[in-house]
Scaffold this active site. Structure first.
Site, PDB file in Angstrom:
ATOM      1  CD  GLU A  39      -2.360   1.241   2.847  1.00 25.69           C
ATOM      2  OE1 GLU A  39      -2.630   2.341   3.354  1.00 25.69           O
ATOM      3  OE2 GLU A  39      -2.568   0.158   3.425  1.00 25.69           O
ATOM      4  CB  THR A  72      -3.074   8.197   3.019  1.00 28.59           C
ATOM      5  OG1 THR A  72      -2.190   7.388   3.797  1.00 28.59           O
ATOM      6  CG2 THR A  72      -3.376   9.443   3.831  1.00 28.59           C
ATOM      7  CE  LYS A 132      -5.629   2.284   7.990  1.00 30.35           C
ATOM      8  NZ  LYS A 132      -5.052   3.205   6.984  1.00 30.35           N
TER       9      LYS A 132
END
Length: 215
Positions: A39, A72, A132
């Protein structure tokens, strides 16, 4: 594909660095250590180019090849840019229904950030492949165990402050996978091109996560 990789590896790498000159080498180093889901976050300037370069270097037919995604992702524009760059999954730090809609329309799996039970329920309703839990250091592994009571079928991936020393705690609490951040891949090791060191730390991290399932 994302859930299959996380189920097999039990880990996802979050990469935060001011610059990443050789993303392909970084992906290979992480995959060699057992972490195939990578990621790249939007805190890295020009992360779209990093994602595109990584995707271009991946052999899609290789089952051991890295799965490159974007993290993000805090707004719709970032979601669209990440998908255009070739990201295979998206991750948000919090609950963002607009990002979820973009990912759903593109057929890209996504992890939505959540902390409270209400946020978990909404993330599931939005179609998140997994939820998450962030920031995980604030609540601890016991909190995830409590969440698993009302949400036994929800897949959880804790993020924030995890390392080889506490990854097993989260796995025993019921996590699908754990997030490897700077304890495995730091900005300094990326700048130094310490691919061997990254592989070794990734291997230690995944061993701790997988070991919790057989202990």
């Amino acid at each position: 594909m994302l859930i299959d990789v996380l189920t097999a590896d039990r880990a996802i790498a979050v990469v935060r660095a001011p610059r990443i000159d050789d993303p392909a080498a970084l992906c290979r180093a992480l995959a060699a250590g057992g972490i195939r889901a990578v990621e790249y976050t939007f805190t890295t300037p020009g992360v779209e180019e990093v994602i595109a370069a990584s995707v271009a270097a991946v052999d899609a037919g290789d089952p051991a090849a890295p799965l490159v995604g974007a993290g993000t992702v805090t707004d719709v524009a970032k979601a669209e840019a990440a998908i255009a760059a070739g990201a295979r999954f998206l991750v948000t730090p919090g609950l963002h229904e607009g990002v979820a809609a973009v990912a759903r329309d593109a057929g890209v799996p996504f992890l939505l950030g959540a902390l409270t039970p209400s946020e978990v329920m909404r993330a599931v309703e939005c179609g998140a492949a997994a939820v998450k839990i962030f920031p995980s250091t604030v609540v601890g592994a016991g909190y995830l165990k409590d969440l698993r009571g009302p949400f036994p079928d929800t897949l959880f991936v804790p993020s924030g402050g995890l390392h080889a020393g506490n990854a097993a705690d989260w796995m025993r609490a019921g996590a699908l996978a754990v997030t490897a951040g700077s304890s495995v891949v730091s900005a300094a090791t990326i700048e130094a091109g310490d691919w061997t060191g990254i592989t070794e730390r990734a291997r230690e991290f995944t061993a701790a996560a997988l070991g919790a399932l057989t202990a």
